[in-house]
Write a protein that holds these residues in place. Structure first.
Motif: not given
Length: 406
Positions: A221-222, A226-227, A374-376, A382-383
Protein backbone atom coordinates in the motif's frame (compact mmCIF):
# COMPACT_ATOMS: atom_id res chain seq x y z
CA UNK A 1 31.32 -4.46 -18.80
CA UNK A 2 31.14 -8.19 -17.98
CA UNK A 3 27.35 -8.31 -17.85
CA UNK A 4 27.19 -7.44 -21.56
CA UNK A 5 29.29 -10.47 -22.50
CA UNK A 6 26.10 -12.48 -22.18
CA UNK A 7 24.45 -12.05 -25.60
CA UNK A 8 21.00 -12.58 -24.12
CA UNK A 9 21.42 -9.71 -21.68
CA UNK A 10 22.94 -7.44 -24.32
CA UNK A 11 20.04 -8.07 -26.73
CA UNK A 12 17.41 -7.65 -24.01
CA UNK A 13 19.09 -4.42 -22.94
CA UNK A 14 19.02 -3.09 -26.51
CA UNK A 15 15.38 -4.12 -26.96
CA UNK A 16 14.28 -2.39 -23.77
CA UNK A 17 16.23 0.76 -24.60
CA UNK A 18 14.71 1.05 -28.08
CA UNK A 19 11.11 0.39 -27.04
CA UNK A 20 11.44 2.57 -23.93
CA UNK A 21 12.68 5.51 -26.00
CA UNK A 22 9.52 5.41 -28.10
CA UNK A 23 7.36 4.93 -25.01
CA UNK A 24 8.86 7.93 -23.23
CA UNK A 25 8.16 10.09 -26.25
CA UNK A 26 4.57 8.85 -26.40
CA UNK A 27 3.93 9.48 -22.71
CA UNK A 28 4.63 13.15 -23.35
CA UNK A 29 3.06 13.33 -26.81
CA UNK A 30 -0.36 11.82 -26.07
CA UNK A 31 -1.31 13.97 -23.03
CA UNK A 32 0.11 17.06 -24.75
CA UNK A 33 -1.87 16.33 -27.92
CA UNK A 34 -5.13 16.03 -25.96
CA UNK A 35 -4.43 19.08 -23.78
CA UNK A 36 -3.57 21.35 -26.72
CA UNK A 37 -6.38 20.18 -29.03
CA UNK A 38 -9.16 20.18 -26.40
CA UNK A 39 -7.83 22.58 -23.75
CA UNK A 40 -9.17 20.14 -21.14
CA UNK A 41 -6.98 18.78 -18.30
CA UNK A 42 -9.78 16.30 -17.57
CA UNK A 43 -9.58 14.81 -21.07
CA UNK A 44 -5.81 14.65 -20.73
CA UNK A 45 -6.18 12.61 -17.54
CA UNK A 46 -8.70 10.30 -19.25
CA UNK A 47 -6.00 9.31 -21.74
CA UNK A 48 -3.66 8.43 -18.86
CA UNK A 49 -6.45 6.53 -17.12
CA UNK A 50 -7.27 4.58 -20.29
CA UNK A 51 -3.79 3.07 -20.32
CA UNK A 52 -3.58 2.39 -16.58
CA UNK A 53 -7.09 1.06 -15.94
CA UNK A 54 -6.65 -2.27 -17.83
CA UNK A 55 -3.58 -2.99 -15.69
CA UNK A 56 -5.62 -2.49 -12.53
CA UNK A 57 -8.56 -4.55 -13.80
CA UNK A 58 -6.71 -7.37 -15.59
CA UNK A 59 -3.32 -7.44 -13.87
CA UNK A 60 -3.92 -10.54 -11.73
CA UNK A 61 -4.98 -12.53 -14.79
CA UNK A 62 -2.06 -11.08 -16.75
CA UNK A 63 0.40 -12.43 -14.20
CA UNK A 64 -1.21 -15.88 -14.30
CA UNK A 65 -1.20 -15.91 -18.11
CA UNK A 66 2.44 -14.79 -18.19
CA UNK A 67 3.31 -17.58 -15.76
CA UNK A 68 1.79 -20.15 -18.13
CA UNK A 69 3.31 -18.66 -21.29
CA UNK A 70 6.77 -17.99 -19.87
CA UNK A 71 8.73 -14.74 -19.80
CA UNK A 72 10.08 -14.76 -23.37
CA UNK A 73 6.83 -15.69 -25.09
CA UNK A 74 4.94 -13.07 -23.07
CA UNK A 75 7.38 -10.31 -24.07
CA UNK A 76 7.10 -11.29 -27.74
CA UNK A 77 3.30 -11.24 -27.76
CA UNK A 78 3.06 -7.92 -25.91
CA UNK A 79 5.62 -6.18 -28.14
CA UNK A 80 4.11 -7.40 -31.41
CA UNK A 81 0.54 -6.56 -30.40
CA UNK A 82 1.37 -2.93 -29.68
CA UNK A 83 2.88 -2.26 -33.13
CA UNK A 84 -0.43 -1.88 -35.05
CA UNK A 85 -2.16 -0.25 -32.08
CA UNK A 86 0.17 2.74 -31.87
CA UNK A 87 0.59 3.00 -35.64
CA UNK A 88 -3.20 3.25 -36.02
CA UNK A 89 -3.43 6.48 -33.98
CA UNK A 90 -1.64 8.81 -36.44
CA UNK A 91 -3.09 6.88 -39.39
CA UNK A 92 -6.66 7.42 -38.19
CA UNK A 93 -5.92 11.00 -37.17
CA UNK A 94 -4.63 11.88 -40.64
CA UNK A 95 -7.81 10.37 -42.15
CA UNK A 96 -10.03 12.38 -39.80
CA UNK A 97 -11.29 9.16 -38.17
CA UNK A 98 -9.98 9.62 -34.64
CA UNK A 99 -12.69 11.02 -32.36
CA UNK A 100 -11.79 11.10 -28.69
CA UNK A 101 -13.65 7.85 -27.73
CA UNK A 102 -11.74 5.94 -30.43
CA UNK A 103 -8.43 7.28 -29.09
CA UNK A 104 -9.40 6.16 -25.59
CA UNK A 105 -10.30 2.70 -26.88
CA UNK A 106 -6.96 2.25 -28.67
CA UNK A 107 -4.98 3.41 -25.65
CA UNK A 108 -7.02 1.12 -23.37
CA UNK A 109 -6.37 -1.91 -25.61
CA UNK A 110 -2.64 -1.15 -25.53
CA UNK A 111 -2.92 -1.06 -21.74
CA UNK A 112 -4.20 -4.65 -21.74
CA UNK A 113 -0.69 -5.77 -22.73
CA UNK A 114 1.03 -3.76 -20.01
CA UNK A 115 0.14 -6.06 -17.10
CA UNK A 116 1.74 -9.28 -18.42
CA UNK A 117 4.69 -7.36 -19.86
CA UNK A 118 5.22 -5.53 -16.57
CA UNK A 119 5.32 -8.82 -14.64
CA UNK A 120 7.88 -10.54 -16.88
CA UNK A 121 10.03 -7.46 -17.50
CA UNK A 122 11.26 -7.63 -13.91
CA UNK A 123 10.97 -11.38 -13.33
CA UNK A 124 13.23 -12.20 -16.30
CA UNK A 125 16.29 -10.64 -14.61
CA UNK A 126 16.87 -13.46 -12.04
CA UNK A 127 16.31 -16.00 -14.82
CA UNK A 128 19.30 -14.54 -16.64
CA UNK A 129 21.71 -13.70 -13.79
CA UNK A 130 20.75 -16.04 -10.93
CA UNK A 131 19.20 -15.63 -7.49
CA UNK A 132 21.91 -13.79 -5.55
CA UNK A 133 20.79 -10.42 -4.11
CA UNK A 134 23.91 -8.50 -5.19
CA UNK A 135 23.85 -9.94 -8.72
CA UNK A 136 20.16 -9.18 -9.22
CA UNK A 137 20.54 -5.68 -7.75
CA UNK A 138 23.55 -4.98 -10.00
CA UNK A 139 21.75 -6.23 -13.12
CA UNK A 140 18.65 -4.26 -12.14
CA UNK A 141 20.79 -1.13 -11.74
CA UNK A 142 22.33 -1.78 -15.18
CA UNK A 143 18.96 -2.16 -16.90
CA UNK A 144 17.74 0.83 -14.96
CA UNK A 145 20.65 2.93 -16.26
CA UNK A 146 19.70 2.03 -19.83
CA UNK A 147 16.04 2.82 -19.16
CA UNK A 148 16.93 6.12 -17.51
CA UNK A 149 18.92 7.10 -20.59
CA UNK A 150 15.71 6.82 -22.60
CA UNK A 151 13.85 8.92 -20.01
CA UNK A 152 16.58 11.54 -20.36
CA UNK A 153 16.51 11.55 -24.18
CA UNK A 154 12.86 10.75 -24.94
CA UNK A 155 10.90 13.70 -23.47
CA UNK A 156 13.27 16.47 -24.67
CA UNK A 157 13.37 14.88 -28.11
CA UNK A 158 9.56 14.62 -28.07
CA UNK A 159 9.29 18.29 -27.06
CA UNK A 160 11.46 19.35 -30.00
CA UNK A 161 9.64 17.07 -32.46
CA UNK A 162 6.21 18.24 -31.27
CA UNK A 163 7.24 21.87 -31.75
CA UNK A 164 8.68 21.08 -35.20
CA UNK A 165 6.41 18.45 -36.78
CA UNK A 166 3.38 17.93 -34.51
CA UNK A 167 2.32 15.19 -32.14
CA UNK A 168 0.75 12.37 -34.11
CA UNK A 169 3.85 11.51 -36.17
CA UNK A 170 5.80 10.54 -33.03
CA UNK A 171 3.49 7.55 -32.57
CA UNK A 172 4.79 5.97 -35.78
CA UNK A 173 8.22 5.98 -34.14
CA UNK A 174 6.83 4.30 -31.03
CA UNK A 175 5.22 1.56 -33.13
CA UNK A 176 8.51 0.92 -34.91
CA UNK A 177 10.40 0.61 -31.60
CA UNK A 178 8.09 -2.19 -30.44
CA UNK A 179 8.74 -4.04 -33.71
CA UNK A 180 12.52 -3.76 -33.27
CA UNK A 181 12.20 -4.94 -29.67
CA UNK A 182 10.18 -7.95 -30.82
CA UNK A 183 12.85 -8.95 -33.34
CA UNK A 184 15.74 -8.62 -30.87
CA UNK A 185 14.01 -10.74 -28.23
CA UNK A 186 12.87 -13.32 -30.80
CA UNK A 187 16.35 -13.82 -32.21
CA UNK A 188 18.68 -13.48 -29.23
CA UNK A 189 16.91 -13.75 -25.86
CA UNK A 190 16.34 -17.33 -24.67
CA UNK A 191 16.11 -17.49 -20.87
CA UNK A 192 15.68 -20.91 -19.28
CA UNK A 193 11.96 -21.60 -19.13
CA UNK A 194 11.19 -23.43 -15.88
CA UNK A 195 7.52 -24.52 -15.78
CA UNK A 196 5.82 -23.59 -12.53
CA UNK A 197 3.87 -26.27 -10.61
CA UNK A 198 0.17 -26.42 -11.46
CA UNK A 199 -0.81 -25.23 -7.98
CA UNK A 200 1.28 -22.08 -8.49
CA UNK A 201 -0.73 -20.93 -11.50
CA UNK A 202 -3.63 -19.54 -9.45
CA UNK A 203 -4.72 -16.04 -10.34
CA UNK A 204 -4.45 -14.85 -6.72
CA UNK A 205 -1.37 -16.82 -5.61
CA UNK A 206 0.78 -13.68 -5.82
CA UNK A 207 -1.77 -11.66 -3.82
CA UNK A 208 -1.87 -14.28 -1.07
CA UNK A 209 1.90 -14.12 -0.72
CA UNK A 210 1.95 -10.32 -0.55
CA UNK A 211 -0.64 -10.40 2.24
CA UNK A 212 1.32 -13.03 4.21
CA UNK A 213 4.74 -11.41 4.00
CA UNK A 214 5.27 -9.01 6.93
CA UNK A 215 7.34 -6.54 4.86
CA UNK A 216 5.48 -6.59 1.55
CA UNK A 217 2.03 -6.31 3.11
CA UNK A 218 3.03 -2.82 4.29
CA UNK A 219 5.23 -1.87 1.34
CA UNK A 220 2.46 -2.72 -1.14
CA UNK A 221 0.00 0.00 0.00
CA UNK A 222 2.88 2.43 0.64
CA UNK A 223 4.28 2.10 -2.88
CA UNK A 224 0.73 2.21 -4.27
CA UNK A 225 0.26 5.65 -2.69
CA UNK A 226 3.69 6.75 -3.90
CA UNK A 227 2.93 5.70 -7.48
CA UNK A 228 -0.47 7.40 -7.34
CA UNK A 229 1.33 10.54 -6.17
CA UNK A 230 3.75 10.38 -9.10
CA UNK A 231 0.87 9.94 -11.55
CA UNK A 232 -0.66 13.09 -10.11
CA UNK A 233 2.66 14.92 -10.27
CA UNK A 234 3.04 13.98 -13.93
CA UNK A 235 -0.54 15.12 -14.60
CA UNK A 236 0.10 18.46 -12.84
CA UNK A 237 3.28 19.40 -14.68
CA UNK A 238 1.74 20.00 -18.16
CA UNK A 239 -0.89 22.27 -16.58
CA UNK A 240 1.79 24.19 -14.66
CA UNK A 241 3.78 24.64 -17.89
CA UNK A 242 0.70 25.90 -19.76
CA UNK A 243 -0.28 28.37 -17.03
CA UNK A 244 3.12 29.52 -15.80
CA UNK A 245 5.65 29.00 -18.59
CA UNK A 246 3.77 30.20 -21.71
CA UNK A 247 2.75 26.68 -22.80
CA UNK A 248 6.28 25.93 -24.02
CA UNK A 249 6.55 22.17 -24.72
CA UNK A 250 10.34 22.42 -24.55
CA UNK A 251 10.18 23.33 -20.85
CA UNK A 252 7.91 20.36 -20.16
CA UNK A 253 10.29 18.16 -22.10
CA UNK A 254 13.26 19.39 -20.10
CA UNK A 255 11.44 18.80 -16.82
CA UNK A 256 10.87 15.16 -17.68
CA UNK A 257 14.31 14.99 -19.27
CA UNK A 258 15.88 16.29 -16.05
CA UNK A 259 14.12 13.50 -14.16
CA UNK A 260 15.60 11.03 -16.62
CA UNK A 261 19.05 12.63 -16.53
CA UNK A 262 19.17 12.57 -12.76
CA UNK A 263 17.87 9.01 -12.77
CA UNK A 264 20.55 8.03 -15.30
CA UNK A 265 23.35 9.39 -13.12
CA UNK A 266 21.69 7.80 -10.09
CA UNK A 267 21.44 4.43 -11.85
CA UNK A 268 25.16 4.37 -12.57
CA UNK A 269 25.82 5.44 -8.99
CA UNK A 270 23.55 2.66 -7.73
CA UNK A 271 25.69 0.09 -9.58
CA UNK A 272 28.43 1.09 -7.15
CA UNK A 273 26.22 1.47 -4.07
CA UNK A 274 24.30 -1.84 -4.29
CA UNK A 275 27.53 -3.82 -3.94
CA UNK A 276 28.71 -1.80 -0.93
CA UNK A 277 25.63 -0.93 1.12
CA UNK A 278 22.85 -3.05 2.58
CA UNK A 279 19.67 -2.84 0.48
CA UNK A 280 17.23 -1.68 3.14
CA UNK A 281 19.53 1.08 4.39
CA UNK A 282 20.36 2.32 0.88
CA UNK A 283 16.74 2.32 -0.27
CA UNK A 284 15.43 4.06 2.86
CA UNK A 285 18.06 6.81 2.76
CA UNK A 286 17.51 7.49 -0.95
CA UNK A 287 13.73 7.60 -0.45
CA UNK A 288 14.08 10.23 2.28
CA UNK A 289 16.11 12.56 0.05
CA UNK A 290 13.83 12.01 -2.93
CA UNK A 291 10.90 13.08 -0.73
CA UNK A 292 12.66 16.36 0.02
CA UNK A 293 13.51 16.99 -3.65
CA UNK A 294 9.95 16.67 -4.96
CA UNK A 295 8.64 19.23 -2.45
CA UNK A 296 10.49 21.91 -4.42
CA UNK A 297 8.03 21.38 -7.30
CA UNK A 298 5.24 22.96 -5.25
CA UNK A 299 7.09 26.29 -5.00
CA UNK A 300 6.27 28.86 -7.76
CA UNK A 301 9.67 29.68 -9.23
CA UNK A 302 11.54 30.25 -12.52
CA UNK A 303 11.55 27.20 -14.77
CA UNK A 304 15.14 26.32 -13.86
CA UNK A 305 14.13 25.48 -10.26
CA UNK A 306 11.68 22.61 -10.98
CA UNK A 307 14.10 21.24 -13.56
CA UNK A 308 16.85 20.99 -10.92
CA UNK A 309 14.39 19.48 -8.43
CA UNK A 310 13.34 16.84 -10.97
CA UNK A 311 17.00 15.98 -11.59
CA UNK A 312 17.63 15.37 -7.88
CA UNK A 313 14.40 13.39 -7.58
CA UNK A 314 15.50 11.19 -10.47
CA UNK A 315 18.93 10.59 -8.91
CA UNK A 316 17.49 9.36 -5.64
CA UNK A 317 14.73 7.43 -7.42
CA UNK A 318 17.31 5.17 -9.04
CA UNK A 319 18.99 4.52 -5.72
CA UNK A 320 15.62 3.43 -4.34
CA UNK A 321 14.63 1.24 -7.28
CA UNK A 322 17.72 -0.91 -7.81
CA UNK A 323 18.03 -2.37 -4.28
CA UNK A 324 14.29 -2.42 -3.57
CA UNK A 325 13.23 -4.10 -6.84
CA UNK A 326 15.86 -6.81 -6.35
CA UNK A 327 14.81 -7.35 -2.74
CA UNK A 328 11.10 -7.58 -3.67
CA UNK A 329 11.71 -10.01 -6.55
CA UNK A 330 13.91 -12.34 -4.52
CA UNK A 331 11.57 -12.22 -1.53
CA UNK A 332 8.82 -13.75 -3.71
CA UNK A 333 9.29 -17.51 -4.26
CA UNK A 334 10.41 -18.35 -7.77
CA UNK A 335 7.40 -20.54 -8.62
CA UNK A 336 4.97 -17.64 -8.04
CA UNK A 337 7.31 -14.74 -8.85
CA UNK A 338 5.55 -13.73 -12.04
CA UNK A 339 2.18 -13.62 -10.28
CA UNK A 340 3.69 -11.85 -7.27
CA UNK A 341 5.32 -9.14 -9.36
CA UNK A 342 2.12 -8.74 -11.37
CA UNK A 343 0.05 -8.42 -8.18
CA UNK A 344 2.48 -5.86 -6.83
CA UNK A 345 2.08 -3.91 -10.08
CA UNK A 346 -1.71 -4.10 -9.91
CA UNK A 347 -1.74 -2.61 -6.44
CA UNK A 348 0.55 0.15 -7.68
CA UNK A 349 -1.91 0.98 -10.45
CA UNK A 350 -5.23 0.32 -8.78
CA UNK A 351 -5.55 3.76 -7.19
CA UNK A 352 -4.18 5.70 -10.14
CA UNK A 353 -7.40 5.97 -12.19
CA UNK A 354 -9.29 7.43 -9.24
CA UNK A 355 -6.41 9.76 -8.48
CA UNK A 356 -6.19 10.93 -12.08
CA UNK A 357 -9.93 11.61 -12.23
CA UNK A 358 -9.60 13.73 -9.09
CA UNK A 359 -6.53 15.41 -10.60
CA UNK A 360 -8.48 16.39 -13.71
CA UNK A 361 -11.24 17.93 -11.57
CA UNK A 362 -8.83 19.64 -9.15
CA UNK A 363 -6.56 21.02 -11.88
CA UNK A 364 -9.58 22.52 -13.63
CA UNK A 365 -10.72 24.32 -10.46
CA UNK A 366 -7.71 25.06 -8.29
CA UNK A 367 -4.19 26.42 -8.63
CA UNK A 368 -1.94 23.59 -9.82
CA UNK A 369 0.69 24.40 -7.18
CA UNK A 370 -1.91 23.95 -4.42
CA UNK A 371 -3.00 20.63 -5.94
CA UNK A 372 0.61 19.56 -6.18
CA UNK A 373 1.28 20.48 -2.54
CA UNK A 374 -1.62 18.30 -1.37
CA UNK A 375 -0.33 15.39 -3.48
CA UNK A 376 3.12 15.79 -1.96
CA UNK A 377 1.68 15.52 1.55
CA UNK A 378 0.23 12.13 0.60
CA UNK A 379 3.55 11.15 -0.97
CA UNK A 380 5.44 12.11 2.19
CA UNK A 381 3.18 10.02 4.44
CA UNK A 382 3.59 6.98 2.17
CA UNK A 383 7.38 7.30 2.02
CA UNK A 384 7.65 7.60 5.81
CA UNK A 385 5.55 4.42 6.15
CA UNK A 386 7.88 2.63 3.74
CA UNK A 387 11.02 3.80 5.58
CA UNK A 388 9.68 2.93 9.03
CA UNK A 389 8.87 -0.68 8.09
CA UNK A 390 12.17 -1.07 6.22
CA UNK A 391 14.15 0.05 9.25
CA UNK A 392 12.19 -2.30 11.54
CA UNK A 393 12.93 -5.19 9.16
CA UNK A 394 16.59 -4.23 8.99
CA UNK A 395 16.82 -4.11 12.78
CA UNK A 396 15.17 -7.54 13.02
CA UNK A 397 17.58 -9.01 10.46
CA UNK A 398 20.61 -7.57 12.24
CA UNK A 399 19.37 -9.03 15.52
CA UNK A 400 18.71 -12.53 14.13
CA UNK A 401 21.19 -14.99 15.69
CA UNK A 402 23.32 -17.11 13.38
CA UNK A 403 23.07 -20.84 14.04
CA UNK A 404 26.31 -22.37 15.28
CA UNK A 405 27.75 -25.26 13.27
CA UNK A 406 27.07 -28.66 14.78
Amino acid sequence: MTILRDRRIAALLAAEMISSLGTQMTWLALPWFVLRTTGSPQRMTWVLIAEILPVALLGFWGGAIASRLGTRRTMLICDLARVPLFASIPLLQSAGLLPFPVLLAIVAISGVFLAPYFSVQRAVVPELVGEQQEDVAYATAFFQAANRLTIFLGPPLAGVLIATFGTAEILYIDAATYLVSFLLVAIFVHPPEVPAPEDAHGVLSGVRFLLRDKLLRVWTPSITLIDVSWQLIFASLPVIVVKQYDADPRILGWMFGALGGGALVGAFASMYFVRRYEALALGSTAFFFQMIAVWVLAIPAPWEVPIVAMAFAGFFMSNVNAPMQALIMLRIPRDIRTQGVAAFGVFQCIGSPVGLILAGIALSRYDPHAVLAFVLVVNTVAILMFIAVALVERSALRGTPVDSPA
